[in-house]
Design a protein around this motif. Structure first.
Motif, PDB file in Angstrom:
ATOM      1  N   SER A  84       0.850  -1.189   0.000  1.00  0.00           N
ATOM      2  CA  SER A  84       0.000   0.000   0.000  1.00  0.00           C
ATOM      3  C   SER A  84       0.882   1.233   0.000  1.00  0.00           C
ATOM      4  N   ARG A  85       0.292   2.316  -0.416  1.00  0.00           N
ATOM      5  CA  ARG A  85       0.963   3.618  -0.428  1.00  0.00           C
ATOM      6  C   ARG A  85       0.044   4.570   0.317  1.00  0.00           C
ATOM      7  N   GLY A  86       0.248   4.678   1.621  1.00  0.00           N
ATOM      8  CA  GLY A  86      -0.701   5.433   2.437  1.00  0.00           C
ATOM      9  C   GLY A  86      -1.991   4.638   2.549  1.00  0.00           C
ATOM     10  N   ILE A  87      -3.122   5.248   2.197  1.00  0.00           N
ATOM     11  CA  ILE A  87      -4.395   4.532   2.259  1.00  0.00           C
ATOM     12  C   ILE A  87      -4.710   3.824   0.937  1.00  0.00           C
ATOM     13  N   TRP A  88      -3.924   4.079  -0.106  1.00  0.00           N
ATOM     14  CA  TRP A  88      -4.182   3.503  -1.417  1.00  0.00           C
ATOM     15  C   TRP A  88      -3.424   2.193  -1.603  1.00  0.00           C
ATOM     16  N   PRO A  89      -4.017   1.257  -2.334  1.00  0.00           N
ATOM     17  CA  PRO A  89      -3.284   0.022  -2.646  1.00  0.00           C
ATOM     18  C   PRO A  89      -2.096   0.342  -3.545  1.00  0.00           C
TER      19      PRO A  89
END
Length: 169
Positions: A36-41
């Motif tokens: 993940s990149r922060g809250i994004w996949p």
């Protein structure tokens, strides 16, 4: 999950680097797979204690050491069947440059030749930026230092710098 275990990915990276760069000296510390990149996949790698060294005579030698590098995979490129990195983050790294003449090179002194001695010319390698952009979106350097062995007082400190590469997929 078993395909993306950090140990398995680490071994694959080391074997790939050894096959592509058999003459180079490198070390890679622990490798983590990022999903993940922060809250994004997302998909990427975090590599710690990365060191790459090229020590040759008659040419510019270097040692790059980076305590932590984040290498995100560009998911849009992966969807099109291409392997391309997103915005690579290199933090607290160091590039140390050096030049040493080859042992067989005879350096004449000014007294021997009667003329002033010319210093060796160091040519910077030329990069094909279009080729770079095929594999990389951008590089972020944070707290990066460049030093030169032959002039110990020379130091370039880069607090924050971004290189963006414009490439077509």
């Amino acid at each position: 999950r078993t395909v993306l275990t950090s140990d398995r990915v680490h071994k694959r990276i080391v074997s790939e680097l050894r096959s592509r760069f058999p003459q180079q000296d490198f070390e890679i510390g622990p490798t983590e797979v990022l999903l993940s990149r922060g809250i994004w996949p997302g998909l990427g790698l975090r590599v710690k204690d990365l060191r790459f060294r090229q020590d040759v005579c008659g040419k510019l030698s270097f040692e790059v050491s980076v305590p932590q590098a984040v290498l995100p995979v560009d998911l849009f490129a992966l969807r099109k069947g291409k392997m391309r990195l997103g915005r690579v983050e290199l933090s607290n790294g160091r590039l140390h440059l050096n030049y040493r003449p080859c042992p067989n090179d005879k350096v004449q002194t000014a007294a021997e030749s009667g003329a002033p001695v010319q210093k060796p010319v160091l040519k910077a390698p030329s990069l094909n930026w279009n080729k770079v952009s095929e594999h990389l979106n951008a590089i972020d350097l944070n707290n990066f230092t460049v030093t030169y062995e032959r002039n110990v007082t020379w130091k370039l400190i880069i607090p924050n710098m971004q290189f963006d590469f414009d490439g077509d997929l």
